[in-house]
Design a protein around this motif. Sequence first.
Motif, PDB file in Angstrom:
ATOM      1  N   LYS B 405       0.833  -1.206   0.000  1.00 57.84           N
ATOM      2  CA  LYS B 405       0.000   0.000   0.000  1.00 57.84           C
ATOM      3  C   LYS B 405       0.866   1.253   0.000  1.00 57.84           C
ATOM      4  O   LYS B 405       1.788   1.383   0.781  1.00 57.84           O
ATOM      5  CB  LYS B 405      -0.882   0.031   1.255  1.00 57.84           C
ATOM      6  CG  LYS B 405      -2.027  -0.964   1.222  1.00 57.84           C
ATOM      7  CD  LYS B 405      -2.902  -0.777   2.458  1.00 57.84           C
ATOM      8  CE  LYS B 405      -4.043  -1.779   2.479  1.00 57.84           C
ATOM      9  NZ  LYS B 405      -4.683  -1.860   3.805  1.00 57.84           N
ATOM     10  N   ALA B 406       0.526   2.200  -0.847  1.00 53.18           N
ATOM     11  CA  ALA B 406       1.295   3.451  -0.921  1.00 53.18           C
ATOM     12  C   ALA B 406       0.644   4.511  -0.034  1.00 53.18           C
ATOM     13  O   ALA B 406       0.266   5.584  -0.504  1.00 53.18           O
ATOM     14  CB  ALA B 406       1.396   3.918  -2.365  1.00 53.18           C
ATOM     15  N   GLU B 407       0.515   4.205   1.252  1.00 48.66           N
ATOM     16  CA  GLU B 407      -0.116   5.164   2.161  1.00 48.66           C
ATOM     17  C   GLU B 407       0.806   6.357   2.435  1.00 48.66           C
ATOM     18  O   GLU B 407       2.002   6.292   2.209  1.00 48.66           O
ATOM     19  CB  GLU B 407      -0.470   4.484   3.494  1.00 48.66           C
ATOM     20  CG  GLU B 407      -1.622   3.501   3.368  1.00 48.66           C
ATOM     21  CD  GLU B 407      -1.992   2.867   4.704  1.00 48.66           C
ATOM     22  OE1 GLU B 407      -1.653   3.432   5.764  1.00 48.66           O
ATOM     23  OE2 GLU B 407      -2.627   1.792   4.666  1.00 48.66           O
ATOM     24  N   THR B 408       0.204   7.413   2.939  1.00 53.92           N
ATOM     25  CA  THR B 408       0.967   8.601   3.323  1.00 53.92           C
ATOM     26  C   THR B 408       1.056   8.659   4.850  1.00 53.92           C
ATOM     27  O   THR B 408       0.030   8.686   5.533  1.00 53.92           O
ATOM     28  CB  THR B 408       0.290   9.876   2.785  1.00 53.92           C
ATOM     29  OG1 THR B 408       0.295   9.817   1.351  1.00 53.92           O
ATOM     30  CG2 THR B 408       1.038  11.119   3.237  1.00 53.92           C
ATOM     31  N   ILE B 409       2.294   8.655   5.340  1.00 51.83           N
ATOM     32  CA  ILE B 409       2.550   8.653   6.784  1.00 51.83           C
ATOM     33  C   ILE B 409       3.134  10.003   7.167  1.00 51.83           C
ATOM     34  O   ILE B 409       4.061  10.491   6.516  1.00 51.83           O
ATOM     35  CB  ILE B 409       3.542   7.530   7.151  1.00 51.83           C
ATOM     36  CG1 ILE B 409       2.970   6.161   6.758  1.00 51.83           C
ATOM     37  CG2 ILE B 409       3.890   7.575   8.644  1.00 51.83           C
ATOM     38  CD1 ILE B 409       4.012   5.054   6.734  1.00 51.83           C
ATOM     39  N   LEU B 410       2.607  10.591   8.203  1.00 53.52           N
ATOM     40  CA  LEU B 410       3.160  11.852   8.721  1.00 53.52           C
ATOM     41  C   LEU B 410       3.533  11.635  10.177  1.00 53.52           C
ATOM     42  O   LEU B 410       2.730  11.124  10.951  1.00 53.52           O
ATOM     43  CB  LEU B 410       2.111  12.964   8.626  1.00 53.52           C
ATOM     44  CG  LEU B 410       2.413  14.263   9.393  1.00 53.52           C
ATOM     45  CD1 LEU B 410       3.639  14.981   8.822  1.00 53.52           C
ATOM     46  CD2 LEU B 410       1.198  15.196   9.379  1.00 53.52           C
ATOM     47  N   PHE B 411       4.781  11.989  10.534  1.00 54.39           N
ATOM     48  CA  PHE B 411       5.101  11.912  11.962  1.00 54.39           C
ATOM     49  C   PHE B 411       5.790  13.172  12.438  1.00 54.39           C
ATOM     50  O   PHE B 411       6.309  13.946  11.639  1.00 54.39           O
ATOM     51  CB  PHE B 411       5.911  10.647  12.290  1.00 54.39           C
ATOM     52  CG  PHE B 411       7.368  10.659  11.911  1.00 54.39           C
ATOM     53  CD1 PHE B 411       8.351  11.028  12.826  1.00 54.39           C
ATOM     54  CD2 PHE B 411       7.763  10.258  10.641  1.00 54.39           C
ATOM     55  CE1 PHE B 411       9.687  11.014  12.477  1.00 54.39           C
ATOM     56  CE2 PHE B 411       9.112  10.237  10.283  1.00 54.39           C
ATOM     57  CZ  PHE B 411      10.072  10.615  11.204  1.00 54.39           C
ATOM     58  N   ASN B 412       5.744  13.364  13.747  1.00 52.39           N
ATOM     59  CA  ASN B 412       6.347  14.547  14.337  1.00 52.39           C
ATOM     60  C   ASN B 412       7.719  14.203  14.902  1.00 52.39           C
ATOM     61  O   ASN B 412       7.828  13.380  15.810  1.00 52.39           O
ATOM     62  CB  ASN B 412       5.453  15.107  15.453  1.00 52.39           C
ATOM     63  CG  ASN B 412       5.825  16.540  15.816  1.00 52.39           C
ATOM     64  OD1 ASN B 412       6.373  17.270  14.994  1.00 52.39           O
ATOM     65  ND2 ASN B 412       5.545  16.940  17.032  1.00 52.39           N
ATOM     66  N   LEU B 413       8.753  14.804  14.323  1.00 55.31           N
ATOM     67  CA  LEU B 413      10.103  14.639  14.857  1.00 55.31           C
ATOM     68  C   LEU B 413      10.299  15.809  15.822  1.00 55.31           C
ATOM     69  O   LEU B 413      10.703  16.899  15.427  1.00 55.31           O
ATOM     70  CB  LEU B 413      11.125  14.677  13.714  1.00 55.31           C
ATOM     71  CG  LEU B 413      12.539  14.252  14.091  1.00 55.31           C
ATOM     72  CD1 LEU B 413      12.595  12.769  14.425  1.00 55.31           C
ATOM     73  CD2 LEU B 413      13.517  14.560  12.965  1.00 55.31           C
ATOM     74  N   CYS B 414      10.009  15.549  17.098  1.00 50.93           N
ATOM     75  CA  CYS B 414       9.809  16.659  18.025  1.00 50.93           C
ATOM     76  C   CYS B 414      11.102  17.303  18.514  1.00 50.93           C
ATOM     77  O   CYS B 414      11.056  18.396  19.078  1.00 50.93           O
ATOM     78  CB  CYS B 414       8.948  16.215  19.204  1.00 50.93           C
ATOM     79  SG  CYS B 414       9.678  14.872  20.167  1.00 50.93           S
ATOM     80  N   GLY B 415      12.252  16.656  18.286  1.00 49.50           N
ATOM     81  CA  GLY B 415      13.488  17.299  18.724  1.00 49.50           C
ATOM     82  C   GLY B 415      14.717  16.512  18.327  1.00 49.50           C
ATOM     83  O   GLY B 415      14.639  15.330  17.986  1.00 49.50           O
TER      84      GLY B 415
END
Lengths: 456, 456
Positions: B405-415
């Motif tokens: 699956k070519a899903e779109t993943i977004l994550f927070n690189l908080c520091g």
Amino acid sequence: MGDKVKYLLEESQIPKRWYNIQADLPKPAPPVLHPGTLQPVGPDDLAPLFPMALIMQEVSTEREVEIPEPVREVYRQWRPSPLFRARRLEKALGTPAKIFYKYEGVSPAGSHKPNTAVAQAFYNKQEGITKLSTETGAGQWGSSLAFAGALFGLEVKVFMVRVSYDQKPYRRALMETYGARCLPSPSDTTQFGRSVLEKDPKHPGSLGIAISEAVEIAATNDDTKYALGSVLNHVLLHQTVIGLEAIEQMAMADAYPDVIVGCTGGGSNFAGIAFPFIGAGLRGGAKPRIVAVEPAACPSLTRGKYAYDFGDTGHMTPLAKMHTLGSTFTPPGFHAGGLRYHGMSPLLSHMKELGLLEAVAYHQTECFKAGVTFARAEGILPAPEANHAVKGAIEEALRCKREGKAETILFNLCGHGHFDMQAYIDYTQGKLVDQNYDEKELAMALAGLPSVPEPA
Amino acid sequence: MGDKVKYLLEESQIPKRWYNIQADLPKPAPPVLHPGTLQPVGPDDLAPLFPMALIMQEVSTEREVEIPEPVREVYRQWRPSPLFRARRLEKALGTPAKIFYKYEGVSPAGSHKPNTAVAQAFYNKQEGITKLSTETGAGQWGSSLAFAGALFGLEVKVFMVRVSYDQKPYRRALMETYGARCLPSPSDTTQFGRSVLEKDPKHPGSLGIAISEAVEIAATNDDTKYALGSVLNHVLLHQTVIGLEAIEQMAMADAYPDVIVGCTGGGSNFAGIAFPFIGAGLRGGAKPRIVAVEPAACPSLTRGKYAYDFGDTGHMTPLAKMHTLGSTFTPPGFHAGGLRYHGMSPLLSHMKELGLLEAVAYHQTECFKAGVTFARAEGILPAPEANHAVKGAIEEALRCKREGKAETILFNLCGHGHFDMQAYIDYTQGKLVDQNYDEKELAMALAGLPSVPEPA
């Protein structure tokens, strides 16, 4: 909101070509000499150490050198780097001057060094090289080459000055996290390292010794080339992306610098910001004052001799004409390890002789004081090296205040100090002392410079 | 160059309003209770600790809260923060997924924490407060409040968990460079600190104890207020600039996340990226999966009880309904100090109960492994806390690979992890071990939760 504080460019505005100041100099720099024949070195002499593409850049007089697309691909993660207007610092100083700074600490390794590390890794990879050897003092350069090596699949071996290796485990950890191998220098893995350890098994090391070790590894292994993080023409060339971007960004701010300030060790970050502006001046444009700030404890530009000298302690490198304190000179162990080098870039040295730049030297406590003032106003904690540029810029701003002049000051904030916190602890606790070099040692080192007849 | 790797916004695009998810929740979160009366607390109960503007934000149900101009003035030094497409990581993983990350490490203090620190300092200053007290674990929050305090001329006193104070001198040095005062907690400067030291003079401290000390200082000094770096509604509110910017930036990339990943300690960086997207879903838009990643050694969301509990060890705070491991629970000493808290934001806890988010827990070695993979591909070295988000995102990307699956993943690189290099050294040297909490201790801590009758 008032006027802007940061000037950003799009990825598409990353320069497509580096700027080569050799095209615009009124007089070419003296040639680099073979230490045996004292004749100018040719490309073949350098081939054991560097890929041919970099050797050609070293001697090129073309004004523009194309930046390969894969290098720009990597650059675009953090480039164009931001240009800031230091509004809060201006207010804190009460100066009528406008202070701008270009911030290179946004790179993954935290300094300007990846600008050339990525380029060098690319050209080596392209010529089939699989391993790189290098040296590092405080670790800014070593971690940058480790980062670039990880991206291009090159094995990187870093000779780290032993005293830094022991005292700065965190920079070493960064290199190792990127996958590089880090050895304390002098090491027992090279002939030169062993010869130093034989005389003194506890030798603390020096940048000159670490260079000799890294050069030896490259010279004696076909699959390995050597990479240097400053001093050489091609390294300074790669750093010109800094100044090229800054010119665009100053235009966005509707301003042009009256004075440009940078710190100098080998000269690469300083050349990076200054060369494009100097070049514009040489081609008929405005001529800002150009101020190099160096550590008073290792003052090659202000106290060194302009003479032919070796780049390393083991005398394996060619001879270059530069401002030097002598290759046997050992600077005191101050915190700005990236500025602890006996020589200065031959190109910058030549330009100093041509009157294209000024130089000034400051001791480290006054530089840290400037750095803390900057951090409390602007938030960013500068590297000890960068504190020299901050000090130089603050001095210019205070001069403007005294003279009632609203000049525009631009300086290069070449890196952050996150890996240098011990230095800030020492400063805060009043333990930081200004170290002076030994005048007798300097005299001896200068007296021992190789004898090279003046060319006709 | 191919498609972009970073998506930048102009200063003028910094959000003008924070987003308050309380306006869009199908059911309000349970009220915070006074520990004596067990009645909902009113603004006056909180007035000794916080300025009224923040208390009003804590209970506001307005969808948008205006960001004061002086706060946006400070934000614009590093905001809008960049959104990156992790193209090299995607390639390294061989996943068809598109991975995006929002990078909050560009702030002067190196994490998302200044987003709220600056706002809190501003509101306190505006109400005539001159001193702030707070606690810090690993030091991310303490250094952010120190930075904000320097900008607004507030004295900042930070109670730093003693074990961190001793083991992480560099974060402390950063706070002190910004001009804050840093004390090891438990300290002898508060009644509660002294009571802890009486029982155990070598007590290593905990976040719960440090909170009690900081609260005591604020409650007993008229010129001092307390500042908290996570958990509370107004803190989460301030962090929504992250997600609001990310929505714009994802649009620039012509993409929208199928899944959003963040790490959770008290919940602030996670809420920051997730709330604006969740809110858009609640108002009829697309509903991405929302995945909170927590440390397996301190798993409040996955193993805690949803119940009323104190926020601190000394039981000076009001009671909040949240996922908690019990205020007497002491998590093992793993490296992600910012995630070592017994409770979870009441708002996030409530939303977990409403089925608006998922939670998953990972041990630290697998998170560091993910962090090193990320660093070698993307260059940026994540903080140990952020490694949990990286791990979560990589797991989602590998799932996409398995499922094609070519899903779109977004994550927070908080520091970034520049102040956490010892953790990377331990990992590289194989010394990092996964620590489990004591099941019996957890059972006891949960059994000791305050008894609060269910509201009618």
